[in-house]
Design a protein around this motif. Sequence first.
Motif, PDB file in Angstrom:
ATOM      1  N   SER A  80      -9.725   5.033  -3.515  1.00 27.28           N
ATOM      2  CA  SER A  80     -10.075   6.426  -3.812  1.00 27.28           C
ATOM      3  C   SER A  80      -8.936   7.031  -4.626  1.00 27.28           C
ATOM      4  N   LYS A  81      -9.275   7.955  -5.529  1.00 27.90           N
ATOM      5  CA  LYS A  81      -8.233   8.453  -6.440  1.00 27.90           C
ATOM      6  C   LYS A  81      -7.174   9.277  -5.724  1.00 27.90           C
ATOM      7  N   PHE A  82      -7.612  10.176  -4.840  1.00 25.56           N
ATOM      8  CA  PHE A  82      -6.636  11.003  -4.128  1.00 25.56           C
ATOM      9  C   PHE A  82      -7.010  10.988  -2.650  1.00 25.56           C
ATOM     10  N   ILE A  83      -6.055  10.623  -1.820  1.00 26.39           N
ATOM     11  CA  ILE A  83      -6.360  10.483  -0.388  1.00 26.39           C
ATOM     12  C   ILE A  83      -5.582  11.524   0.427  1.00 26.39           C
ATOM     13  N   ILE A  84      -6.329  12.291   1.209  1.00 28.94           N
ATOM     14  CA  ILE A  84      -5.708  13.253   2.121  1.00 28.94           C
ATOM     15  C   ILE A  84      -5.969  12.746   3.543  1.00 28.94           C
ATOM     16  N   PHE A 116      -1.155   7.046   6.768  1.00 31.22           N
ATOM     17  CA  PHE A 116      -0.204   7.840   5.971  1.00 31.22           C
ATOM     18  C   PHE A 116       0.446   7.030   4.850  1.00 31.22           C
ATOM     19  N   GLN A 117       0.469   5.695   5.008  1.00 31.95           N
ATOM     20  CA  GLN A 117       1.029   4.877   3.926  1.00 31.95           C
ATOM     21  C   GLN A 117       0.152   4.905   2.690  1.00 31.95           C
ATOM     22  N   LEU A 118      -1.120   5.216   2.889  1.00 30.14           N
ATOM     23  CA  LEU A 118      -2.073   5.234   1.786  1.00 30.14           C
ATOM     24  C   LEU A 118      -2.252   6.626   1.213  1.00 30.14           C
ATOM     25  N   ALA A 119      -1.848   7.623   2.015  1.00 30.24           N
ATOM     26  CA  ALA A 119      -2.212   9.003   1.681  1.00 30.24           C
ATOM     27  C   ALA A 119      -1.345   9.572   0.559  1.00 30.24           C
ATOM     28  N   ASP A 120      -1.990  10.314  -0.340  1.00 30.94           N
ATOM     29  CA  ASP A 120      -1.245  11.069  -1.349  1.00 30.94           C
ATOM     30  C   ASP A 120      -0.753  12.358  -0.720  1.00 30.94           C
ATOM     31  N   LEU A 121      -1.550  12.880   0.209  1.00 29.74           N
ATOM     32  CA  LEU A 121      -1.126  14.056   0.968  1.00 29.74           C
ATOM     33  C   LEU A 121      -1.413  13.792   2.442  1.00 29.74           C
ATOM     34  N   GLY A 122      -0.379  13.779   3.253  1.00 30.12           N
ATOM     35  CA  GLY A 122      -0.560  13.526   4.678  1.00 30.12           C
ATOM     36  C   GLY A 122      -0.243  14.772   5.478  1.00 30.12           C
ATOM     37  N   ILE A 123      -1.141  15.144   6.379  1.00 29.01           N
ATOM     38  CA  ILE A 123      -0.879  16.279   7.267  1.00 29.01           C
ATOM     39  C   ILE A 123      -0.730  15.716   8.683  1.00 29.01           C
ATOM     40  N   ASN A 181       0.803  -1.217   0.000  1.00 31.26           N
ATOM     41  CA  ASN A 181       0.000   0.000   0.000  1.00 31.26           C
ATOM     42  C   ASN A 181       0.837   1.269   0.000  1.00 31.26           C
ATOM     43  N   SER A 182       2.125   1.113   0.180  1.00 34.49           N
ATOM     44  CA  SER A 182       2.927   2.303   0.379  1.00 34.49           C
ATOM     45  C   SER A 182       2.950   3.175  -0.874  1.00 34.49           C
ATOM     46  N   LYS A 183       2.389   4.365  -0.718  1.00 37.48           N
ATOM     47  CA  LYS A 183       2.215   5.238  -1.877  1.00 37.48           C
ATOM     48  C   LYS A 183       3.315   6.276  -1.995  1.00 37.48           C
ATOM     49  N   LYS A 224      -9.386   2.437   0.045  1.00 35.08           N
ATOM     50  CA  LYS A 224      -8.027   2.573  -0.485  1.00 35.08           C
ATOM     51  C   LYS A 224      -7.993   2.822  -1.991  1.00 35.08           C
ATOM     52  N   GLY A 280       3.384   9.156  -0.615  1.00 36.98           N
ATOM     53  CA  GLY A 280       2.773  10.473  -0.823  1.00 36.98           C
ATOM     54  C   GLY A 280       3.566  11.546  -0.100  1.00 36.98           C
ATOM     55  N   GLU A 281       3.074  12.768  -0.256  1.00 41.19           N
ATOM     56  CA  GLU A 281       3.745  13.907   0.378  1.00 41.19           C
ATOM     57  C   GLU A 281       3.274  13.994   1.835  1.00 41.19           C
ATOM     58  N   THR A 282       4.202  14.221   2.755  1.00 39.67           N
ATOM     59  CA  THR A 282       3.783  14.387   4.159  1.00 39.67           C
ATOM     60  C   THR A 282       4.248  15.730   4.691  1.00 39.67           C
ATOM     61  N   ILE A 283       3.347  16.403   5.364  1.00 43.19           N
ATOM     62  CA  ILE A 283       3.676  17.728   5.887  1.00 43.19           C
ATOM     63  C   ILE A 283       3.377  17.773   7.377  1.00 43.19           C
ATOM     64  N   ILE A 334     -10.989  12.416   2.244  1.00 41.63           N
ATOM     65  CA  ILE A 334     -10.258  13.098   3.312  1.00 41.63           C
ATOM     66  C   ILE A 334     -10.504  12.363   4.630  1.00 41.63           C
ATOM     67  N   ALA A 345      -0.396  24.250   7.506  1.00 40.90           N
ATOM     68  CA  ALA A 345      -0.640  23.111   6.608  1.00 40.90           C
ATOM     69  C   ALA A 345      -1.987  23.214   5.897  1.00 40.90           C
TER      70      ALA A 345
END
Lengths: 249, 305
Positions: free
Chosen positions: B268-272, B283-290, A222-224, B266, A226-229, B251, A235
């Motif tokens: 979903s096209k874009f995951i925040i 966060f392993q799945l997220a395209d953007l993680g806050i 599953n590791s994508k 999982k 992605g960007e992390t902030i 989200i 943010a």
Amino acid sequence: MNITVCAKQIPDPANEITYDNGLISRPDEQVLDDTDRYGIEIALQLREKYDGEVTVISMGPAGTQKGLQQALQMGADKTLYVDDDSLKGANSLMTASILSELAKTTDADIVIFGTESTDGYTGTVPQQVARFLNLDCISYIKAIEISDNVTLTRQTIEGSEKVTMPEKCVLSVTAGGVEPRYPNFKDIMAAKQKPIEKVELSSLNMNASQNLEFLDIEKIENSKNGETIIDEGEAYQVVIEKLKELKVI
Amino acid sequence: MKTLILGEVIDNKLSSGTLEIINKASGLGLDFKVVTVGSVESPVLGSSTFQQTYIKRSAESLQFNNVADKLSQIIQEENISLVLAPSTYQSRDLVSFLSVDLSSSPVSNVIDFDIQDSAVITTNSINGGESIYKTKITSSHSLLLIRPKSFDPIDIELNSEYETIEVENSSIEIFDVFKEEKSGPQLEDSKIVISAGRGMVEKENLSLVEDLANKLNAAIGGTRAIVDAGWMPYSQQVGQTGKTVKPDVYIACGISGATQHQVGMKDSKFIIAINKDEEAPIFQLADLGIVGDTLSVIPKINENI
Ligand SMILES: Cc1cc2nc3c(=O)[nH]c(=O)nc-3n(C[C@H](O)[C@H](O)[C@H](O)COP(=O)(O)OP(=O)(O)OC[C@H]3O[C@@H](n4cnc5c(N)ncnc54)[C@H](O)[C@@H]3O)c2cc1C
Ligand SMILES: Nc1ncnc2c1ncn2[C@@H]1O[C@H](COP(=O)(O)O)[C@@H](O)[C@H]1O
């Protein structure tokens, strides 16, 4: 009233699940499936009303019997289990067949299940047992009210509906349907005196056989990346920018 | 392969889960008929491209055993060897009953299947979608419970031409039927889904998620943890035992990302994801993680959108 609860020992969910030739590896020490605590709780509540006996029945490698002990600690009166190497990889129908034969030996009026187990989660065993035993099946119970009679609320796709519990039936209960009790020290000590009995497979009729041949198992990565902030107060701006970019706003 | 698709009615027509299975069965060129079980009067289920039978059960009686008897009879009389059903409550009951009658253990959580040398090969998701598992069915009947959103729904014109069969009532009466109100965008078909988890801290804070959903015209979902806690009705649960969603944007607010939750979102096209714990599996799945506090990040998004 004889109340029988089907409960399963599973590998501690806190540890990662591993597989051996398509089968979940089962350590010697397994724990009570949390899902089944809901079924046991309902059984204990029914026992208070009807003054019967609660028997927990289980199939699978017994190991240290920790999970069975946990069921007794909650307050069940006794446990029957079947543990036989030939049942390794049993499909849901074989499991249901064994559990229905075990339920017959307890002379069960009410047989209670979780809706799906944490490790197997086929979600079919309760209904299969009901069919084997030729009993009504009241599935997906999300609330129970015990007064002069017992009212069960079933979860449905659109909402819920209520039925009155018949004298003999199979129930399956969802997580959250009741609040399972925690055993105290006294309960834990008392459980040690309660019977745990092994039933030989050869003494039961098996009315199902293996029909599912394992071909392959593959772990999904599953590791994508992605960007992390890390949020230091700003943010939210990144989120808003992203939503604009995605044309959501 | 002679096939029976066990259909379901939602909002007076075939459910999208049923239409998804019909699409797959058509694609494989299976010889199928549809038997739909429901309790409403005259739903729109028929089609010129397949045969449809409506088993109308009563909304006042729990009679799935009687429905299963009827289905078993159809399967045996018409020499059906493959039964395909969406893995919803009703179908799970019915397929389980059938599995006893037909002496064939079903495969649950199927996400794909194929026919090879006249045997059914299934792919199903296990361990909360963490791994996928392939099985060959060796019995003369094959019973599959298929996860929603595994295939695209077929796009067809439905009509009112079909045969209706009624089944007898059982002794168990149903009362107090409650239908959850449906308002606003629905989880299954919304382009944007905002889901809340225990990391929203208190039920009252869900108003933050609602504000954001209103601004984005999004549907609202939640984890089983908050559904069990009574913060949200079950119909909004996303995951293994809830709904599967595939929106353009998902989200996740204060959600740890347990495998049982992941399996429902999982794809979903874009995951925040917003979560204060850097190590949270979401966060392993997220395209953007806050990495941050939901209670501080979400209000700021709401104010500045
Ligand atoms: C058989 C079975 C079926 C299941 N089916 C489902 C299902 O369908 N759907 C489902 O969702 N679950 C399901 N579960 C439950 C699942 O395993 C998890 O328990 C559940 O998803 C956890 O929900 P959660 O993320 O809300 O809570 P938690 O796991 O408690 O996570 C809360 C998260 O919030 C974060 N957090 C806390 N405070 C803040 C804050 N102020 N700001 C930001 N972040 C914060 C924490 O770091 C944590 O990561 C199932 C379990 C089983 C055994
Ligand atoms: N091996 C087993 N022993 C005892 N009970 C079981 C077993 N497998 C399944 N069950 C029961 O069936 C329910 C549903 O399990 P499953 O069909 O595996 O999702 C569980 O919550 C248990 O009540």
